[in-house]
Design a protein around this motif. Structure first.
Motif, PDB file in Angstrom:
ATOM      1  N   TRP A  83       0.835  -1.201   0.000  1.00 45.94           N
ATOM      2  CA  TRP A  83       0.000   0.000   0.000  1.00 45.94           C
ATOM      3  C   TRP A  83       0.868   1.249   0.000  1.00 45.94           C
ATOM      4  N   GLU A  84       1.984   1.204   0.728  1.00 48.99           N
ATOM      5  CA  GLU A  84       2.913   2.341   0.761  1.00 48.99           C
ATOM      6  C   GLU A  84       3.377   2.690  -0.653  1.00 48.99           C
ATOM      7  N   ARG A  85       3.790   1.675  -1.404  1.00 52.38           N
ATOM      8  CA  ARG A  85       4.280   1.912  -2.764  1.00 52.38           C
ATOM      9  C   ARG A  85       3.158   2.452  -3.656  1.00 52.38           C
ATOM     10  N   CYS A  86       1.964   1.861  -3.528  1.00 52.12           N
ATOM     11  CA  CYS A  86       0.833   2.326  -4.340  1.00 52.12           C
ATOM     12  C   CYS A  86       0.471   3.770  -3.999  1.00 52.12           C
ATOM     13  N   PHE A  87       0.483   4.100  -2.717  1.00 50.51           N
ATOM     14  CA  PHE A  87       0.143   5.455  -2.285  1.00 50.51           C
ATOM     15  C   PHE A  87       1.124   6.464  -2.867  1.00 50.51           C
ATOM     16  N   ARG A  88       2.418   6.134  -2.802  1.00 51.50           N
ATOM     17  CA  ARG A  88       3.419   7.072  -3.319  1.00 51.50           C
ATOM     18  C   ARG A  88       3.247   7.289  -4.816  1.00 51.50           C
ATOM     19  N   LEU A  89       2.870   6.219  -5.543  1.00 50.99           N
ATOM     20  CA  LEU A  89       2.668   6.352  -6.979  1.00 50.99           C
ATOM     21  C   LEU A  89       1.398   7.144  -7.291  1.00 50.99           C
ATOM     22  N   MET A  90       0.322   6.821  -6.589  1.00 49.54           N
ATOM     23  CA  MET A  90      -0.963   7.477  -6.860  1.00 49.54           C
ATOM     24  C   MET A  90      -0.899   8.975  -6.597  1.00 49.54           C
ATOM     25  N   LEU A 106      11.690  10.727   4.758  1.00 52.62           N
ATOM     26  CA  LEU A 106      10.562  11.631   4.599  1.00 52.62           C
ATOM     27  C   LEU A 106      10.158  11.718   3.122  1.00 52.62           C
ATOM     28  N   HIS A 107       8.859  11.572   2.866  1.00 53.25           N
ATOM     29  CA  HIS A 107       8.276  11.841   1.559  1.00 53.25           C
ATOM     30  C   HIS A 107       7.359  13.055   1.701  1.00 53.25           C
ATOM     31  N   TYR A 108       7.092  13.712   0.594  1.00 54.08           N
ATOM     32  CA  TYR A 108       6.238  14.894   0.676  1.00 54.08           C
ATOM     33  C   TYR A 108       5.489  15.105  -0.643  1.00 54.08           C
ATOM     34  N   GLU A 119       8.982   8.092  26.753  1.00 54.31           N
ATOM     35  CA  GLU A 119       7.731   8.034  25.989  1.00 54.31           C
ATOM     36  C   GLU A 119       7.460   6.605  25.550  1.00 54.31           C
ATOM     37  N   GLU A 120       6.276   6.102  25.816  1.00 56.28           N
ATOM     38  CA  GLU A 120       5.958   4.712  25.507  1.00 56.28           C
ATOM     39  C   GLU A 120       5.446   4.508  24.094  1.00 56.28           C
ATOM     40  N   PHE A 121       5.110   5.622  23.389  1.00 55.55           N
ATOM     41  CA  PHE A 121       4.500   5.451  22.081  1.00 55.55           C
ATOM     42  C   PHE A 121       5.173   6.325  21.042  1.00 55.55           C
ATOM     43  N   PRO A 122       6.292   5.854  20.434  1.00 54.76           N
ATOM     44  CA  PRO A 122       6.886   6.585  19.330  1.00 54.76           C
ATOM     45  C   PRO A 122       5.899   6.668  18.187  1.00 54.76           C
ATOM     46  N   GLY A 123       6.104   7.668  17.337  1.00 56.37           N
ATOM     47  CA  GLY A 123       5.058   8.003  16.377  1.00 56.37           C
ATOM     48  C   GLY A 123       5.188   7.343  15.041  1.00 56.37           C
ATOM     49  N   ALA A 124       4.103   7.398  14.345  1.00 56.26           N
ATOM     50  CA  ALA A 124       4.053   6.937  12.969  1.00 56.26           C
ATOM     51  C   ALA A 124       3.178   7.892  12.190  1.00 56.26           C
ATOM     52  N   HIS A 125       3.640   8.331  11.021  1.00 54.37           N
ATOM     53  CA  HIS A 125       2.858   9.283  10.236  1.00 54.37           C
ATOM     54  C   HIS A 125       1.850   8.519   9.397  1.00 54.37           C
ATOM     55  N   ALA A 126       0.661   9.034   9.351  1.00 52.94           N
ATOM     56  CA  ALA A 126      -0.416   8.337   8.640  1.00 52.94           C
ATOM     57  C   ALA A 126      -0.474   8.780   7.199  1.00 52.94           C
ATOM     58  N   HIS A 127      -0.889   7.862   6.348  1.00 60.01           N
ATOM     59  CA  HIS A 127      -1.258   8.231   4.987  1.00 60.01           C
ATOM     60  C   HIS A 127      -2.730   8.600   4.998  1.00 60.01           C
TER      61      HIS A 127
END
Length: 460
Positions: A255-262, A275-277, A452-460
């Motif tokens: 899904w990551e690859r598809c999202f970046r392409l779309m 980092l992608h933008y 900190e018990e919950f390092p982050g993750a950036h959402a698509h």
């Protein structure tokens, strides 16, 4: 007749198509990509060839590179001197069937005979048997997954179409350099006699390869044999995951690859993506930012995303949540200055008002200059929380059980920063004083995040 055709469809689907999808997308019982900091793997199919293979061996020797050759048995039988040279010069020799024919078109017993015959030829020349196998075109059938094959199936992570002469040397070089990086298993061909290939295509492959090896030398990267890469990968914490989790990770990265392409995401540091933008218009409610600015609907923003593969690899390599957080902090501190340079030098980004992202980091981003805001309640916030909860259950070093204990902390937040602030902070080359301030800020951030018990993750 219709019944017969239907049965043939079912048989071909379960015998060939589904195993192919499982192996390609999820890596089931195949090796496709390694890990490491400085190592990649060059692999060559369809040889040996009396015209191109000797020149290839000379080139590899010149750069001290080790490679893996998946040889066609009938070619090896005609040119045993090249098999002997590969072995004597320290390269790994694998099997690519006795003739270059798809496993979809052969019975299991025929495939087994192809492998065994090629293995006997390699043994007759080198005195060693091969346990590494790449099926032609990477196409597997249901029985290739059987452990009775006694071979490890090796596919690839990067393919370049180098068998087509019309690709051209320059374009081939660009494609190879774009994928040159740690853990990559690169597929190339030292023979152009296969059906569909151009006989003279290896000529341009050799030119592009020398340029790639020169760049690898400059970056401090080295090519190793696939068996050495597999041994290193077997030490990875990834193997501690259940098959179900590996399946989930495979779907997530697809899904990551598809999202970046779309959405045509660009990457801040392509050689080591983190980092992608993308440029887009802000569609939410008006938000107050630092410096007395307001972000309004329709304003131009840069939406940032963390690379999911890098995030996953950082997660499984970390012994604790604190270590994962610290590693993410360091990567962010490396990429933000580069992003500032990109924005400053790209006229199409001149009107951008702010950086924007969604994260589960509850503390930390503000020390980079971000403003942290709650997501407006609604469907997007609920879906984002669900997505990131699933994501963190896979990458969090403590696993899903720990996340359930602290589910109230799983609150996705918006992070925002005026572009002018990013450029002021990172846009100029760091002086000694400025560098010390950045290092001090990062050190404070690491201390904060260690608890900190919950390092982050950036959402698509």
């Amino acid at each position: 007749m219709e019944t017969l055709l239907l049965w043939l469809f079912y048989i071909s689907t379960f015998y060939a198509f589904i195993p192919g999808i499982i192996s390609r997308l999820f890596g089931y019982r195949v090796f496709r990509k390694g890990s490491g900091v400085q190592e990649f793997a060059l692999t060559f199919d369809d040889g040996p060839d009396p015209k191109y293979t000797p020149r290839l061996l000379d080139l590899l020797s010149k750069y001290g590179a080790k490679a893996t050759f998946f040889v066609v048995g009938s070619h090896a039988e005609r040119h045993p001197e090249l098999i002997r040279r590969m072995h004597d010069e320290g390269h790994l020799i694998g099997i690519h069937n006795y003739i270059h024919k798809s496993n979809w078109l052969m019975r299991p017993s025929t495939v087994r005979k192809q492998i065994q015959r090629t293995n006997d030829i390699i043994y007759g020349v080198t005195g060693e048997r091969s346990t590494y196998y790449r099926p032609p075109w990477g196409i597997v059938n249901l029985f290739d997954f059987s452990k009775r094959r006694h071979v490890k199936i090796v596919l690839w992570s990067a393919m370049f179409g180098d068998w087509r002469q019309n690709l051209g040397t320059e374009r081939l070089t660009e494609k190879m350099l774009a994928r040159l990086g740690p853990g990559e298993v690169m597929l190339l061909h030292d023979c152009g006699l296969t059906l569909g290939a151009d006989p003279e295509a290896p000529e341009q492959m050799l030119i592009a390869l020398e340029r790639t090896l020169e760049e690898a030398k400059r970056r401090g990267l080295r090519s190793i044999r696939v068996d050495d890469m597999i041994k290193a990968a077997e030490k990875s914490p990834l193997l501690r995951l259940s098959f179900g989790k590996r399946l989930l990770v495979g779907a997530w990265l697809t899904w990551e690859r598809c999202f970046r392409l779309m959405f045509r995401l660009r990457t801040v540091t392509p050689n080591l993506p983190f980092l992608h933008y993308r440029l887009r218009e802000y569609q939410g409610q008006a938000i107050s930012l630092d410096r007395g600015m307001t972000l309004s609907k329709g304003d131009s923003i840069i939406e940032i995303h963390v690379d999911n593969r890098q995030l996953f690899e950082l997660g499984i390599q970390s012994r604790s949540a604190a270590q994962l957080a610290i590693r993410m902090i360091r990567r962010m501190d490396q990429d933000l200055p580069v992003l500032a340079e990109i924005i400053a030098g790209d006229e199409s980004l001149a009107e951008v008002k702010a950086l924007y992202g969604v994260t589960m980091i509850n503390r930390g981003p503000e020390k980079f200059g971000f403003t942290v805001k709650d997501l407006p309640e609604g469907l997007f916030a609920r879906l984002t929380k669900f997505y990131l909860s699933v994501l963190l259950s896979v990458i969090h070093p403590a696993g899903g059980a720990r996340l359930k204990e602290r589910s109230e902390a799983l609150v996705p937040k918006m992070i925002l920063m005026p572009v002018s602030q990013l450029l002021d902070h990172y846009g100029q080359k760091c002086t000694g004083t400025k560098l010390r301030k950045r290092q001090d800020a990062a050190a404070v951030l690491e201390d904060d995040m260690a608890a900190e018990e919950f390092p982050g993750a950036h959402a698509h």
